[in-house]
Scaffold this motif. Structure first.
Motif, PDB file in Angstrom:
ATOM      1  N   TYR A  11       0.836  -1.201   0.000  1.00 44.16           N
ATOM      2  CA  TYR A  11       0.000   0.000   0.000  1.00 44.16           C
ATOM      3  C   TYR A  11       0.871   1.252   0.000  1.00 44.16           C
ATOM      4  CZ  TYR A  11      -2.258   4.054   1.924  1.00 44.16           C
ATOM      5  OH  TYR A  11      -2.651   5.344   2.121  1.00 44.16           O
ATOM      6  N   ALA A  12       1.901   1.262   0.855  1.00 46.20           N
ATOM      7  CA  ALA A  12       2.783   2.434   0.946  1.00 46.20           C
ATOM      8  C   ALA A  12       3.446   2.702  -0.407  1.00 46.20           C
ATOM      9  CB  ALA A  12       3.828   2.232   2.045  1.00 46.20           C
ATOM     10  N   ILE A  13       3.917   1.642  -1.064  1.00 47.58           N
ATOM     11  CA  ILE A  13       4.549   1.819  -2.371  1.00 47.58           C
ATOM     12  C   ILE A  13       3.528   2.318  -3.389  1.00 47.58           C
ATOM     13  CG2 ILE A  13       5.678   0.606  -4.284  1.00 47.58           C
ATOM     14  CD1 ILE A  13       7.046  -1.142  -2.071  1.00 47.58           C
ATOM     15  N   SER A  14       2.329   1.746  -3.376  1.00 48.17           N
ATOM     16  CA  SER A  14       1.287   2.183  -4.317  1.00 48.17           C
ATOM     17  C   SER A  14       0.889   3.637  -4.066  1.00 48.17           C
ATOM     18  CB  SER A  14       0.060   1.272  -4.220  1.00 48.17           C
ATOM     19  OG  SER A  14       0.388  -0.015  -4.679  1.00 48.17           O
ATOM     20  N   PHE A  15       0.838   4.030  -2.807  1.00 49.55           N
ATOM     21  CA  PHE A  15       0.549   5.428  -2.492  1.00 49.55           C
ATOM     22  C   PHE A  15       1.637   6.328  -3.064  1.00 49.55           C
ATOM     23  CE2 PHE A  15       0.938   9.285  -0.037  1.00 49.55           C
ATOM     24  CZ  PHE A  15      -0.366   9.745  -0.006  1.00 49.55           C
ATOM     25  N   ILE A  16       2.895   5.934  -2.875  1.00 51.54           N
ATOM     26  CA  ILE A  16       4.012   6.719  -3.413  1.00 51.54           C
ATOM     27  C   ILE A  16       3.919   6.801  -4.930  1.00 51.54           C
ATOM     28  CG2 ILE A  16       6.529   6.760  -3.698  1.00 51.54           C
ATOM     29  CD1 ILE A  16       6.677   5.525  -0.844  1.00 51.54           C
ATOM     30  N   VAL A  17       3.504   5.704  -5.564  1.00 59.28           N
ATOM     31  CA  VAL A  17       3.329   5.700  -7.025  1.00 59.28           C
ATOM     32  C   VAL A  17       2.296   6.746  -7.431  1.00 59.28           C
ATOM     33  CG1 VAL A  17       2.437   4.356  -8.983  1.00 59.28           C
ATOM     34  CG2 VAL A  17       3.983   3.293  -7.342  1.00 59.28           C
ATOM     35  N   CYS A  18       1.148   6.731  -6.771  1.00 58.81           N
ATOM     36  CA  CYS A  18       0.087   7.700  -7.111  1.00 58.81           C
ATOM     37  C   CYS A  18       0.540   9.125  -6.835  1.00 58.81           C
ATOM     38  CB  CYS A  18      -1.182   7.379  -6.329  1.00 58.81           C
ATOM     39  SG  CYS A  18      -2.009   5.889  -6.887  1.00 58.81           S
ATOM     40  N   VAL A  24      -4.579   2.687 -16.944  1.00 55.04           N
ATOM     41  CA  VAL A  24      -3.538   1.749 -16.527  1.00 55.04           C
ATOM     42  C   VAL A  24      -3.246   1.941 -15.038  1.00 55.04           C
ATOM     43  CG1 VAL A  24      -1.090   1.142 -16.817  1.00 55.04           C
ATOM     44  CG2 VAL A  24      -2.533   1.507 -18.828  1.00 55.04           C
ATOM     45  N   LEU A  25      -3.134   3.175 -14.611  1.00 56.10           N
ATOM     46  CA  LEU A  25      -2.871   3.456 -13.202  1.00 56.10           C
ATOM     47  C   LEU A  25      -4.041   3.016 -12.319  1.00 56.10           C
ATOM     48  CD1 LEU A  25      -0.454   4.716 -11.705  1.00 56.10           C
ATOM     49  CD2 LEU A  25      -1.787   6.812 -11.574  1.00 56.10           C
ATOM     50  N   SER A  26      -5.262   3.050 -12.850  1.00 55.72           N
ATOM     51  CA  SER A  26      -6.428   2.648 -12.059  1.00 55.72           C
ATOM     52  C   SER A  26      -6.428   1.154 -11.747  1.00 55.72           C
ATOM     53  CB  SER A  26      -7.726   3.043 -12.770  1.00 55.72           C
ATOM     54  OG  SER A  26      -8.008   2.153 -13.845  1.00 55.72           O
ATOM     55  N   LEU A  27      -5.593   0.391 -12.421  1.00 52.43           N
ATOM     56  CA  LEU A  27      -5.446  -1.033 -12.100  1.00 52.43           C
ATOM     57  C   LEU A  27      -4.607  -1.234 -10.839  1.00 52.43           C
ATOM     58  CD1 LEU A  27      -4.805  -2.368 -15.706  1.00 52.43           C
ATOM     59  CD2 LEU A  27      -6.940  -2.488 -14.402  1.00 52.43           C
ATOM     60  N   LEU A  28      -3.989  -0.190 -10.354  1.00 53.21           N
ATOM     61  CA  LEU A  28      -3.116  -0.273  -9.186  1.00 53.21           C
ATOM     62  C   LEU A  28      -3.809  -0.830  -7.943  1.00 53.21           C
ATOM     63  CD1 LEU A  28      -0.116   0.273  -8.973  1.00 53.21           C
ATOM     64  CD2 LEU A  28      -0.648   2.518  -8.074  1.00 53.21           C
ATOM     65  N   PRO A  29      -5.053  -0.463  -7.621  1.00 55.32           N
ATOM     66  CA  PRO A  29      -5.678  -1.079  -6.433  1.00 55.32           C
ATOM     67  C   PRO A  29      -5.763  -2.605  -6.533  1.00 55.32           C
ATOM     68  CG  PRO A  29      -6.891   0.875  -7.058  1.00 55.32           C
ATOM     69  CD  PRO A  29      -5.883   0.620  -8.156  1.00 55.32           C
TER      70      PRO A  29
END
Length: 188
Positions: free
Chosen positions: A47-54, A85-90
């Motif tokens: 989650y932390a990495i995905s948050f940093i990505v966003c 593409v980014l919306s696939l992140l969750p």
């Protein structure tokens, strides 16, 4: 040609929704103990990495769009694809969290990075074409950070395939650092 304010607001709204979905996917600890919290360490880490990505995506686009004067349909549609593409992140965040040491989920997460970087290269080209008289924009958009993302994540995929799948997500995180440090190293 169009102004950018409404488009920037749309990007902000979509990213806020993506981050909200990601945080809602973090499971609750089974009890109120440190041990229960430690059991969801992978979920929280991804989650932390995905948050940093966003956040990185928002910050990069916010910085670029602060100097953009005009956009066209090519920019809008390519950014729309990039946001898709980014919306696939969750989904990918949950998939990796539940299968942290498995190559395929990690590979898909890394592939999301690479596709987003390629789309960012295309968007940069389209932005320059839509606003050719904007010298600040022409100078600010450099392909090297996106190339570094592609190379770093691809290296992580190789390491992940042959040895250690979490190397992919580690390289995704390293590529974010590269996006902000490589331009500074180039300008030195």
């Amino acid at each position: 040609m169009m102004e950018t304010e409404r488009f920037e607001a749309l990007i902000d709204a979509i990213l806020a929704i993506i981050i909200t979905i990601i945080v809602l996917e973090i499971p609750l600890a089974a009890s109120g103990s440190w041990e229960a919290l430690f059991e969801i360490k992978y979920e929280f880490a991804i989650y932390a990495i995905s948050f940093i990505v966003c956040f990185n995506f928002w910050n990069f686009n916010n910085n670029i769009f602060s100097i953009v004067n005009k956009i066209d349909n090519k920019v809008i549609w390519t950014m729309g694809i990039s946001l898709f593409v980014l919306s696939l992140l969750p989904y990918l965040t949950t998939f990796v969290a539940e299968n942290f040491y498995v190559f395929f989920p990690q590979f898909l997460y890394g592939l999301n990075f690479i596709v987003t970087a390629v789309l960012s290269l295309i968007i940069g080209t389209f932005l320059k074409q839509a606003d050719p008289g904007n010298i600040a924009l022409q100078i600010a958009i450099k392909p090297q950070p996106m190339y570094s993302t592609i190379i770093i994540v691809a290296a992580g995929m190789l390491i992940g395939y042959f040895a250690y799948p979490p190397a992919i997500i580690i390289c995704c995180l390293l590529s974010i650092i590269g996006v902000w440090t490589i331009p500074k190293l180039i300008n030195v």
